[in-house]
Each structure stands twice: as C-alpha cells, then as structure tokens.
Design a protein around this motif. Structure first.
Motif, PDB file in Angstrom:
ATOM      1  N   HIS C   3       0.855  -1.189   0.000  1.00 53.37           N
ATOM      2  CA  HIS C   3       0.000   0.000   0.000  1.00 53.37           C
ATOM      3  C   HIS C   3       0.890   1.238   0.000  1.00 53.37           C
ATOM      4  O   HIS C   3       1.873   1.283   0.736  1.00 53.37           O
ATOM      5  CB  HIS C   3      -0.869   0.035   1.262  1.00 53.37           C
ATOM      6  CG  HIS C   3      -1.746  -1.163   1.412  1.00 53.37           C
ATOM      7  ND1 HIS C   3      -3.042  -1.189   0.934  1.00 53.37           N
ATOM      8  CD2 HIS C   3      -1.528  -2.371   1.993  1.00 53.37           C
ATOM      9  CE1 HIS C   3      -3.573  -2.381   1.221  1.00 53.37           C
ATOM     10  NE2 HIS C   3      -2.675  -3.113   1.862  1.00 53.37           N
ATOM     11  N   THR C   4       0.551   2.249  -0.782  1.00 50.10           N
ATOM     12  CA  THR C   4       1.273   3.520  -0.666  1.00 50.10           C
ATOM     13  C   THR C   4       0.290   4.610  -0.223  1.00 50.10           C
ATOM     14  O   THR C   4      -0.864   4.633  -0.656  1.00 50.10           O
ATOM     15  CB  THR C   4       1.954   3.950  -1.979  1.00 50.10           C
ATOM     16  OG1 THR C   4       0.955   4.250  -2.958  1.00 50.10           O
ATOM     17  CG2 THR C   4       2.880   2.867  -2.516  1.00 50.10           C
ATOM     18  N   VAL C   5       0.799   5.478   0.648  1.00 49.93           N
ATOM     19  CA  VAL C   5      -0.020   6.593   1.148  1.00 49.93           C
ATOM     20  C   VAL C   5       0.765   7.877   0.937  1.00 49.93           C
ATOM     21  O   VAL C   5       1.902   7.990   1.404  1.00 49.93           O
ATOM     22  CB  VAL C   5      -0.337   6.417   2.653  1.00 49.93           C
ATOM     23  CG1 VAL C   5      -1.105   7.629   3.184  1.00 49.93           C
ATOM     24  CG2 VAL C   5      -1.119   5.129   2.886  1.00 49.93           C
ATOM     25  N   ASN C   6       0.178   8.846   0.231  1.00 49.89           N
ATOM     26  CA  ASN C   6       0.918  10.081  -0.065  1.00 49.89           C
ATOM     27  C   ASN C   6       0.283  11.333   0.548  1.00 49.89           C
ATOM     28  O   ASN C   6       0.655  12.439   0.206  1.00 49.89           O
ATOM     29  CB  ASN C   6       1.081  10.258  -1.585  1.00 49.89           C
ATOM     30  CG  ASN C   6      -0.196  10.702  -2.259  1.00 49.89           C
ATOM     31  OD1 ASN C   6      -1.283  10.484  -1.753  1.00 49.89           O
ATOM     32  ND2 ASN C   6      -0.071  11.330  -3.421  1.00 49.89           N
ATOM     33  N   LYS C   7      -0.691  11.139   1.443  1.00 51.54           N
ATOM     34  CA  LYS C   7      -1.355  12.305   2.045  1.00 51.54           C
ATOM     35  C   LYS C   7      -1.010  12.424   3.528  1.00 51.54           C
ATOM     36  O   LYS C   7      -0.827  11.425   4.222  1.00 51.54           O
ATOM     37  CB  LYS C   7      -2.877  12.175   1.912  1.00 51.54           C
ATOM     38  CG  LYS C   7      -3.390  12.164   0.483  1.00 51.54           C
ATOM     39  CD  LYS C   7      -3.245  13.520  -0.181  1.00 51.54           C
ATOM     40  CE  LYS C   7      -3.992  13.577  -1.499  1.00 51.54           C
ATOM     41  NZ  LYS C   7      -3.478  12.623  -2.507  1.00 51.54           N
ATOM     42  N   SER C   8      -0.955  13.653   4.011  1.00 51.21           N
ATOM     43  CA  SER C   8      -0.702  13.904   5.429  1.00 51.21           C
ATOM     44  C   SER C   8      -1.813  13.290   6.282  1.00 51.21           C
ATOM     45  O   SER C   8      -2.987  13.479   5.986  1.00 51.21           O
ATOM     46  CB  SER C   8      -0.656  15.412   5.676  1.00 51.21           C
ATOM     47  OG  SER C   8      -0.817  15.675   7.045  1.00 51.21           O
ATOM     48  N   PRO C   9      -1.433  12.572   7.350  1.00 45.41           N
ATOM     49  CA  PRO C   9      -2.451  11.946   8.197  1.00 45.41           C
ATOM     50  C   PRO C   9      -3.216  12.974   9.034  1.00 45.41           C
ATOM     51  O   PRO C   9      -4.228  12.637   9.643  1.00 45.41           O
ATOM     52  CB  PRO C   9      -1.624  11.026   9.099  1.00 45.41           C
ATOM     53  CG  PRO C   9      -0.301  11.711   9.202  1.00 45.41           C
ATOM     54  CD  PRO C   9      -0.077  12.346   7.849  1.00 45.41           C
TER      55      PRO C   9
END
Lengths: 110, 127, 99
Positions: C3-9
């Motif tokens: 999984h890739t996540v590119n947004k600020s949590p």
C-alpha cells in the motif's frame, strides 16, 4: 540566448539570466557585463558577491529595497543608497547585479 | 483598521498557510506572493494553521527530491519588514513540534487568539 | 500487497482507511506528505504504532529528508530510497495507492 565563455557555450534566458545557476563563474559575470558594455570594478564585485552570499543564505534574490538596506548594513551608508547602486548598475541594481551574479531575477521584479 | 502612511493607505494583510511544504505548490507560491506584496509596504502578517506549520520546520533537505528548499527564505522575511508570524498552538502540538523546532521566531497562539487576529484584517489570502 | 499513502495523516483520512484494509503481513510505504505519519510523538503516532504490530511500514527517505524529519522517525518504521521503493513494488503481487 547562449553566451560564449572561454570556449564554452552557456545557456541564458531571453533576458540574459543564467538558465542553470551552476554554470556561474567570474568569467561568466565578466562576459555578461562586457555584453552590456560595463566594466566590472571592485565596487561592482562587492555587490555581486554580496548577492551570491544572500542567495546562499536565504535562497532568494532580494528586492531592490531590501538589497539597498542590507548593503548599507554591511558596507556602510555611503554604499547603501540608491544613487550609489544605480551608478554602478544603471539597468537597476537588483536586476543587473543579480544577472551578473548568476541568480534569477529578483522576486517581484517585472 | 486602516491607517495613513507616507505612501497612502496601508491595509492589514494576512496570508494564511494551511499546507505542508512539498506535497503541493501552495507553500512556495504563498511565500512568493508575500515577498512580492512586501514591496507595497502594507501591514503584513502570516498565519500557519494545520499542516502549514510544517513549512517552518528546521532541518529540511530537499536534495533527494531535486526541488527548491524554501524554508531558509522565511529567515529573510525580517529584511522585508514582515515580522508578524503566528502559529497555531494546537497544530504544533498534534504534530509533536514546538517553537524550538522552527526556523524563525514565531508567536504561538491558541485557535481563539488566531480567530481574533483574522477578525482584525482588511485582506486575507489563503493558501 | 503493497500500500502507498501520499497524504498527510493530519489533513486526510487516507492512512486511516489504508490501515483498516491492510492485512497481516502487508507492507505500507509512506511517500510525499504521507511521511509525516512516521514521526514520533504526534496525534497519529499511536495509530501507526498499533499498525506496526501487523504490517511493515516504510517511509521514503528523500521525502523524509525534504521535510526535515530525519531525526523524528519512530522506531519500527524503516527508511527506503527510490531503489528500495522499486524493490517493494517487485516483491509484492499488487500495489494499492491510497491517493
């Protein structure tokens, strides 16, 4: 519009600013000045070197008002004024000196 | 809210920064507008809310991304007479940061105080 | 699955949603503003620590360094360079990008 410096072709934009800041050296500055029929003196170099140090520190070319004030602080009031700087760089101290220093045109200059 | 200055009427401008520095172009563009606007000698303040506080963190090194690191430019704002930088306290705390982690001196303010600062402006530009 | 996540949590729920669907043994790679989730002592640190019990979490080093976070990455999150990113893609049967 490319310029020739010691046998090397260096890219500039349509206003004569360096395309790649890494291409800069003193001979590049001298050639740019020669094309403007300007002979670089100690006083010119003082401002050019000041701009290069300012850019290294803050990552911007300062606006003319900021440059004038900062030069005054560093080199004295006799140099930190528009008259002195415009005599050295008649095309505009920030614009012309930034060009010779290999920096982009100052932010806010049109 | 406005006052006469030598060059005419100076308005109170607030630039609101809400985004982290390199995931989008907003932060860099906002700073450019601030620098251009500073030439007009208005009464300028900057606010950093939410992820906007990340723009000010120390130790940014963008060599690996090959984009411009614009965090040092915040330290030049003083030369442009821009000295009012407000940072939202809750945003800093949620991100494990304090004023000591930032590249410039700022005023850390509560959300309530920030709302009052916003209320006192003539022009607000949000990025 | 990678999984890739590119947004600020802190501004988006992409990481939260990703972690809800990431199964035991999956890999999660934090990129761009997603790397802020890798910092210690934040409002989302506990959620990430909990996830580390079941999934591997990586953060892309150039993105971490650009954001000045190199000294604030929590234990358990591994840094990878662009080559490591490619390796992760090759190692997993599929990639899901939580944009």
């Amino acid at each position: 519009m490319p310029i020739e410096v010691s046998g090397k072709t260096i890219e500039t934009d349509e206003e004569g600013y360096l395309a790649d800041r890494a291409d800069w050296n003193e001979d590049v500055a001298k050639e740019m000045a020669r094309l403007d029929s300007c002979d670089l003196s100690e006083n010119h170099w003082e401002v050019i070197n000041f701009l290069r140090e300012y850019y290294d520190e803050y990552q911007i070319a300062p606006a003319v008002r900021v440059l004038t004030k900062a030069i005054g602080k560093k080199l004295g009031a006799d140099k930190g004024n528009s008259k002195y700087l415009y005599e050295l760089f008649p095309y505009g101290p920030a614009k012309q000196a930034c060009k010779y220093a290999g920096l982009p045109k100052p932010t806010g200059c049109v | 809210m406005t006052e006469e200055s030598a060059g005419g009427i100076a308005k109170k401008f607030l630039y609101v920064n809400r985004r982290a520095p390199y995931g989008s172009i907003y932060g860099l563009e906002s700073l450019e507008v601030v620098l251009i606007g500073a030439a007009f000698e208005q009464d300028v303040s900057l606010a950093f809310l939410g992820d906007g506080v990340f723009q000010l963190t120390k130790g940014q090194d963008t060599k690996g991304l090959e984009v411009k690191n614009f965090s040092p430019t915040f330290r030049a704002l003083e030369d442009y007479d821009v000295t009012k930088l407000y940072v939202e306290k809750e945003a800093l705390e949620a991100r494990g940061l304090s004023a000591a982690d930032l590249v410039v001196p700022v005023e850390v303010v509560s959300a309530q105080r920030m709302a009052e600062i916003m209320e006192a402006q003539d022009v607000i530009l949000s990025f | 699955m990678l999984h890739t996540v590119n947004k600020s949590p802190f501004e988006h729920r992409a990481l939260e949603t990703c972690l809800k669907f990431a199964r035991q043994g999956a890999a999660v790679l934090l990129i761009e503003d997603g790397v802020y989730a890798a910092a210690r002592d934040t409002a989302v640190a506990e959620q990430v620590q909990e996830a580390l019990k079941t999934v591997s979490i990586y953060a892309l080093k150039p993105d971490v360094e650009a954001r000045g976070m190199q000294n604030r990455v929590m234990d358990g999150v591994r840094l990878v360079d662009y080559g490591g990113f490619v390796d992760l893609v090759v190692e997993h049967n599929a990639v899901q990008s939580w944009l």
